[in-house]
Design a protein around this motif. Sequence first.
Motif, PDB file in Angstrom:
ATOM      1  N   ALA A 101       0.824  -1.212   0.000  1.00 46.21           N
ATOM      2  CA  ALA A 101       0.000   0.000   0.000  1.00 46.21           C
ATOM      3  C   ALA A 101       0.856   1.258   0.000  1.00 46.21           C
ATOM      4  CB  ALA A 101      -0.937   0.008   1.210  1.00 46.21           C
ATOM      5  N   GLY A 102       2.097   1.138   0.472  1.00 45.83           N
ATOM      6  CA  GLY A 102       2.976   2.295   0.520  1.00 45.83           C
ATOM      7  C   GLY A 102       3.154   2.925  -0.851  1.00 45.83           C
ATOM      8  N   ARG A 103       3.247   2.078  -1.870  1.00 46.92           N
ATOM      9  CA  ARG A 103       3.439   2.604  -3.227  1.00 46.92           C
ATOM     10  C   ARG A 103       2.207   3.358  -3.709  1.00 46.92           C
ATOM     11  NH1 ARG A 103       4.633  -1.600  -7.170  1.00 46.92           N
ATOM     12  NH2 ARG A 103       4.425   0.115  -8.625  1.00 46.92           N
ATOM     13  N   LEU A 104       1.028   2.887  -3.301  1.00 42.18           N
ATOM     14  CA  LEU A 104      -0.198   3.571  -3.693  1.00 42.18           C
ATOM     15  C   LEU A 104      -0.249   4.966  -3.094  1.00 42.18           C
ATOM     16  CD1 LEU A 104      -2.750   0.661  -3.106  1.00 42.18           C
ATOM     17  CD2 LEU A 104      -1.400   1.143  -5.135  1.00 42.18           C
ATOM     18  N   VAL A 105       0.118   5.034  -1.803  1.00 38.49           N
ATOM     19  CA  VAL A 105       0.092   6.318  -1.107  1.00 38.49           C
ATOM     20  C   VAL A 105       1.093   7.275  -1.738  1.00 38.49           C
ATOM     21  CG1 VAL A 105       0.487   7.434   1.104  1.00 38.49           C
ATOM     22  CG2 VAL A 105      -0.717   5.260   1.015  1.00 38.49           C
ATOM     23  N   GLU A 106       2.274   6.748  -2.071  1.00 38.75           N
ATOM     24  CA  GLU A 106       3.288   7.574  -2.722  1.00 38.75           C
ATOM     25  C   GLU A 106       2.776   8.101  -4.059  1.00 38.75           C
ATOM     26  OE1 GLU A 106       7.291   5.706  -3.274  1.00 38.75           O
ATOM     27  OE2 GLU A 106       7.150   5.751  -1.078  1.00 38.75           O
ATOM     28  N   PHE A 107       2.097   7.219  -4.792  1.00 41.09           N
ATOM     29  CA  PHE A 107       1.557   7.620  -6.089  1.00 41.09           C
ATOM     30  C   PHE A 107       0.565   8.769  -5.934  1.00 41.09           C
ATOM     31  CE2 PHE A 107      -2.324   7.121  -8.653  1.00 41.09           C
ATOM     32  CZ  PHE A 107      -1.844   7.538  -9.879  1.00 41.09           C
ATOM     33  N   LEU A 108      -0.305   8.659  -4.937  1.00 41.02           N
ATOM     34  CA  LEU A 108      -1.302   9.711  -4.720  1.00 41.02           C
ATOM     35  C   LEU A 108      -0.625  11.039  -4.418  1.00 41.02           C
ATOM     36  CD1 LEU A 108      -3.893   7.770  -2.606  1.00 41.02           C
ATOM     37  CD2 LEU A 108      -4.206   8.645  -4.914  1.00 41.02           C
ATOM     38  N   HIS A 109       0.481  10.947  -3.699  1.00 41.05           N
ATOM     39  CA  HIS A 109       1.186  12.173  -3.375  1.00 41.05           C
ATOM     40  C   HIS A 109       1.849  12.763  -4.605  1.00 41.05           C
ATOM     41  CE1 HIS A 109       4.675  14.517  -1.787  1.00 41.05           C
ATOM     42  NE2 HIS A 109       3.642  15.100  -1.227  1.00 41.05           N
ATOM     43  N   GLU A 110       2.488  11.897  -5.391  1.00 39.32           N
ATOM     44  CA  GLU A 110       3.204  12.405  -6.566  1.00 39.32           C
ATOM     45  C   GLU A 110       2.242  12.945  -7.618  1.00 39.32           C
ATOM     46  OE1 GLU A 110       5.569   9.122  -7.807  1.00 39.32           O
ATOM     47  OE2 GLU A 110       6.834   9.272  -6.018  1.00 39.32           O
ATOM     48  N   ARG A 111       1.145  12.234  -7.820  1.00 42.47           N
ATOM     49  CA  ARG A 111       0.254  12.579  -8.920  1.00 42.47           C
ATOM     50  C   ARG A 111      -0.693  13.715  -8.523  1.00 42.47           C
ATOM     51  NH1 ARG A 111      -2.429  13.851 -12.265  1.00 42.47           N
ATOM     52  NH2 ARG A 111      -3.498  12.859 -14.002  1.00 42.47           N
ATOM     53  N   TYR A 112      -1.235  13.669  -7.312  1.00 41.21           N
ATOM     54  CA  TYR A 112      -2.260  14.640  -6.934  1.00 41.21           C
ATOM     55  C   TYR A 112      -1.858  15.505  -5.747  1.00 41.21           C
ATOM     56  CZ  TYR A 112      -5.137  11.589  -9.813  1.00 41.21           C
ATOM     57  OH  TYR A 112      -5.627  10.850 -10.845  1.00 41.21           O
ATOM     58  N   GLY A 113      -0.690  15.250  -5.190  1.00 49.27           N
ATOM     59  CA  GLY A 113      -0.275  16.035  -4.032  1.00 49.27           C
ATOM     60  C   GLY A 113      -1.087  15.746  -2.782  1.00 49.27           C
ATOM     61  N   ILE A 114      -1.664  14.546  -2.714  1.00 56.78           N
ATOM     62  CA  ILE A 114      -2.500  14.217  -1.563  1.00 56.78           C
ATOM     63  C   ILE A 114      -1.659  13.519  -0.497  1.00 56.78           C
ATOM     64  CG2 ILE A 114      -4.382  12.741  -0.765  1.00 56.78           C
ATOM     65  CD1 ILE A 114      -5.692  13.191  -3.500  1.00 56.78           C
ATOM     66  N   THR A 115      -1.559  14.127   0.669  1.00 56.77           N
ATOM     67  CA  THR A 115      -0.973  13.414   1.803  1.00 56.77           C
ATOM     68  C   THR A 115      -2.060  13.293   2.856  1.00 56.77           C
ATOM     69  OG1 THR A 115      -0.156  15.545   2.484  1.00 56.77           O
ATOM     70  CG2 THR A 115       1.477  14.010   1.678  1.00 56.77           C
ATOM     71  N   GLY A 116      -2.326  12.096   3.248  1.00 58.56           N
ATOM     72  CA  GLY A 116      -3.341  11.895   4.284  1.00 58.56           C
ATOM     73  C   GLY A 116      -4.740  12.037   3.735  1.00 58.56           C
ATOM     74  N   GLY A 123     -12.381  17.508  -8.583  1.00 55.34           N
ATOM     75  CA  GLY A 123     -13.474  17.327  -7.623  1.00 55.34           C
ATOM     76  C   GLY A 123     -14.184  15.992  -7.742  1.00 55.34           C
ATOM     77  N   ALA A 124     -13.600  15.065  -8.466  1.00 59.62           N
ATOM     78  CA  ALA A 124     -14.279  13.785  -8.667  1.00 59.62           C
ATOM     79  C   ALA A 124     -14.162  12.892  -7.443  1.00 59.62           C
ATOM     80  CB  ALA A 124     -13.703  13.076  -9.876  1.00 59.62           C
ATOM     81  N   LEU A 125     -13.053  12.982  -6.766  1.00 63.13           N
ATOM     82  CA  LEU A 125     -12.750  11.952  -5.786  1.00 63.13           C
ATOM     83  C   LEU A 125     -12.007  12.544  -4.597  1.00 63.13           C
ATOM     84  CD1 LEU A 125     -12.510   8.842  -5.241  1.00 63.13           C
ATOM     85  CD2 LEU A 125     -10.318   8.965  -6.379  1.00 63.13           C
ATOM     86  N   THR A 126     -12.481  12.218  -3.420  1.00 62.32           N
ATOM     87  CA  THR A 126     -11.731  12.547  -2.214  1.00 62.32           C
ATOM     88  C   THR A 126     -11.072  11.266  -1.724  1.00 62.32           C
ATOM     89  OG1 THR A 126     -13.158  14.357  -1.567  1.00 62.32           O
ATOM     90  CG2 THR A 126     -11.915  13.303   0.173  1.00 62.32           C
ATOM     91  N   VAL A 127      -9.784  11.344  -1.504  1.00 66.35           N
ATOM     92  CA  VAL A 127      -9.057  10.182  -1.026  1.00 66.35           C
ATOM     93  C   VAL A 127      -8.631  10.435   0.405  1.00 66.35           C
ATOM     94  CG1 VAL A 127      -7.164   8.611  -1.441  1.00 66.35           C
ATOM     95  CG2 VAL A 127      -8.158   9.844  -3.335  1.00 66.35           C
ATOM     96  N   HIS A 128      -8.822   9.432   1.225  1.00 69.95           N
ATOM     97  CA  HIS A 128      -8.419   9.524   2.616  1.00 69.95           C
ATOM     98  C   HIS A 128      -7.557   8.303   2.915  1.00 69.95           C
ATOM     99  CE1 HIS A 128      -9.804  10.400   7.004  1.00 69.95           C
ATOM    100  NE2 HIS A 128      -8.558   9.996   6.940  1.00 69.95           N
ATOM    101  N   VAL A 129      -6.310   8.562   3.249  1.00 67.25           N
ATOM    102  CA  VAL A 129      -5.449   7.442   3.619  1.00 67.25           C
ATOM    103  C   VAL A 129      -5.797   7.066   5.043  1.00 67.25           C
ATOM    104  CG1 VAL A 129      -3.098   6.667   3.937  1.00 67.25           C
ATOM    105  CG2 VAL A 129      -3.646   8.216   2.071  1.00 67.25           C
ATOM    106  N   PHE A 130      -6.357   5.889   5.227  1.00 63.43           N
ATOM    107  CA  PHE A 130      -6.900   5.489   6.511  1.00 63.43           C
ATOM    108  C   PHE A 130      -5.798   4.921   7.394  1.00 63.43           C
ATOM    109  CE2 PHE A 130      -9.054   2.327   9.224  1.00 63.43           C
ATOM    110  CZ  PHE A 130      -9.844   3.204   9.930  1.00 63.43           C
ATOM    111  N   ASN A 131      -5.444   5.682   8.412  1.00 67.16           N
ATOM    112  CA  ASN A 131      -4.371   5.271   9.311  1.00 67.16           C
ATOM    113  C   ASN A 131      -4.944   4.327  10.353  1.00 67.16           C
ATOM    114  OD1 ASN A 131      -1.699   5.697   9.268  1.00 67.16           O
ATOM    115  ND2 ASN A 131      -1.733   7.609  10.360  1.00 67.16           N
ATOM    116  N   GLY A 132      -4.963   3.071  10.048  1.00 62.85           N
ATOM    117  CA  GLY A 132      -5.605   2.098  10.907  1.00 62.85           C
ATOM    118  C   GLY A 132      -5.848   0.902  10.021  1.00 62.85           C
ATOM    119  N   CYS A 133      -6.704   0.011  10.481  1.00 59.33           N
ATOM    120  CA  CYS A 133      -6.918  -1.203   9.698  1.00 59.33           C
ATOM    121  C   CYS A 133      -8.395  -1.303   9.359  1.00 59.33           C
ATOM    122  CB  CYS A 133      -6.468  -2.406  10.510  1.00 59.33           C
ATOM    123  SG  CYS A 133      -6.766  -3.975   9.725  1.00 59.33           S
ATOM    124  N   LEU A 134      -8.707  -1.523   8.106  1.00 55.30           N
ATOM    125  CA  LEU A 134     -10.108  -1.714   7.733  1.00 55.30           C
ATOM    126  C   LEU A 134     -10.576  -3.119   8.085  1.00 55.30           C
ATOM    127  CD1 LEU A 134     -10.379   0.042   4.242  1.00 55.30           C
ATOM    128  CD2 LEU A 134     -11.342   0.820   6.376  1.00 55.30           C
TER     129      LEU A 134
END
Lengths: 180, 572
Positions: A101-116, A123-134
């Motif tokens: 999952a680390g690579r996915l999170v990195e991708f989101l940061h590089e591509r969209y500047g999303i951290t956390g 405005g299509a999608l809000t991404v929330h990196v869930f710090n915990g376990c689903l």
Amino acid sequence: MKPTKAGQTVDLEPLRRVLEERFRPRDYREAQELVVGACQEAQRLFGWVPPEAAQLIAEHLGVTTNRIYGLLTFYADFRTEPPGRHFLWICHGAACYVAGAGRLVEFLHERYGITGQGTTPDGALTVHVFNGCLGVCDLAPVAQLDHHEYVGLLSLERLQALIAELQGEAQTEAADGSTE
Amino acid sequence: MGRLSDRRAFEQYAAQAEQRWETLWSGDRWVISVGISECSIAKGALETYRHLELLLSDGHIPGVLRRVGCAGWCFAEPFVEIKLPGQPPIVYGWMTTDRVPDLLDALRRGELRPEWALGVRAGESWRGIPALREHPFLRSQRRLLLEQAGIIDPESIDDYIATGGYRAFLKALLEMTPEEVVNEVKTSNLRGRGGAGFPTGIKWESGRRTPAWPKYVVVNSHEGEPNVFKDRRLLETNPHLVLEGLLIGCYALETQHGYNYIGGEHALALRRFQKAVEQAYELGLLGDNILGSGFSCHVRVRTGGGAYICGEGSALMYAIMGQRGQPRTKPPRSVEEGLWKRPTVLNNTETFASIPAIIRNGGSWYAALGTKESTGTKLVTMQGPVRYLGVAEIELGMPMRQLIFEVFGGLRDGYRFKGVQTGGVSAGPLREEELDVPVDFDALTPRGAMLGSGGFVVFDDTVCAVDFARYLVAFSRFESCGKCTPCRLGTPALVEILDRIRHGFGRPEDLDVIRYASKHIIDLSLCGLGQVAPMPLLGMLERFREEFIEHITERRCRAGVCPMTAVAPIAL
């Protein structure tokens, strides 16, 4: 759940009804205990907690507005800005991390500047990196779409495809909305 | 149906429930149970359920469709249990919708499809299908809390009562004094399941001793750690068990105020527990003057909004009181001054769930399970590339090697074991050669590992120790509540150093800086979570030191995970 767009006036009536039905504290202690629950209810109704809703909750439960905002900004689940059309929780639990999952999170940061937490520029999608376990570790790395649908065994390609699909959907939805 | 007024009314009600339960299982109808919990929903259990509903609706199969909870075998979800008249129930795994019609057709023709069967719920194998309890995943487990998991409907109080539920509460309420209850728990030597392992009986006793009223009893179902999901499975599969434990706790403390604090993201667990509370109110097992005994108890459910720190005792209480969930200095401990500045007994979900069995069978019976210092059973979850993913319940003291390679089936094909991270984000890992250590509260600690809440993560050699350590510390950094400085500033500093190493700009002295900074965080942080934040890093550093050095001196990551850029990183 239809998120309220920014700039739109918020219809507080549904929230007011819920508050009057289910949030009736018997004493000041219970009133304080109910604040978080009321905010969750507001977020369920609007997709975020608009300032008007925070004000209403404060008045209803007899606490200050800054107390409400203290909570809204403390807890990771609350949003004080309207989300995109879709909401994606990316599980960042240890099992998902071990599965990549680390690579996915990195991708989101590089591509969209999303951290956390963040929304894609269109405005299509809000991404929330869930710090915990689903808790769906069998499908790791896993994401939860719009709070009910799970997308499992994500690779970078699958995540990109998913985001592209959601963005396409959002565009058609937006186009439909404008012709109405 | 009205409230039950006394013990006799309860016995009558229970007898009826038992009879309905008997009739269900001995009737001439098919009994089809579908396991529905968060993990099986993710894999399509609701679709399976609807499909079965549709197939049964045409009336060709005289069947009853039931919903049950999770039974711990996440790897085989969605599962369906089918009992044909005159046959023992057979559990089928991996029952996605495309297989449902096939299975039903085969069963109508009298074929059993043993290739999909997990096992048969009977003492021994039956027509070529092995007994369920002989399944490698279940063979070494000792199930007390999960005894009824996957058998009863979690949203039905009748199912729970029919299988012996609420008898322990009745026994405590009507036959024992609160002191006797506390003594029984003390004899059992039950230790807190949330991680710290503090003896529950002693906590209850000091709660009783504090002369301030009202007192509060709180269940901690927050569970925000990134690698454990046992409490929410327990609440999803048997919420009444937790509620019964909480009721006994309230009786022992002689208070009418019970709380359960559930993390807001555990939606299904929350819904099922709330439903359990409503059902108990309807039956009169909650409320004023329960069963005519004079004892009253009210349970409130409160939720949080995704902050790991709210699992810490004092932070949780502030969170319930509608404040920011931040810990405070101790003493006073929460049994002296907790919720609303009154004595508060706070225990983990699993601790409360263990109470009914202790009351029913006696403390010394429970103390005989497990090891001398760590009695009883423990729910554990194992994550990573293991064969049988899920929740298992083992007797404490089982060797780690047996847990990983027998209960959880070892690693899947194509993966090589590298280590197992223990104790959530609060302790270090173990390497292969250390796996013979028993899993209990004390044996792991001298090795820098910890039982914690029972969440273990197995990782293979595609995971880099430096990168994994960075992940674990970054979790603590993100979740730091920001109240005290060592944790707020110390954890980002550790992440920064680790990022430097990951990008190939590490310096040999960095390892000393890590140790130095860690010592400060451990010694000076306010709450337990800050005090253990650097533990995973120190553990990794001790176990996989050569990897850290490789990163620094050779700029090489043997797992090929770390970025190793040409430019030094900017801290995120």
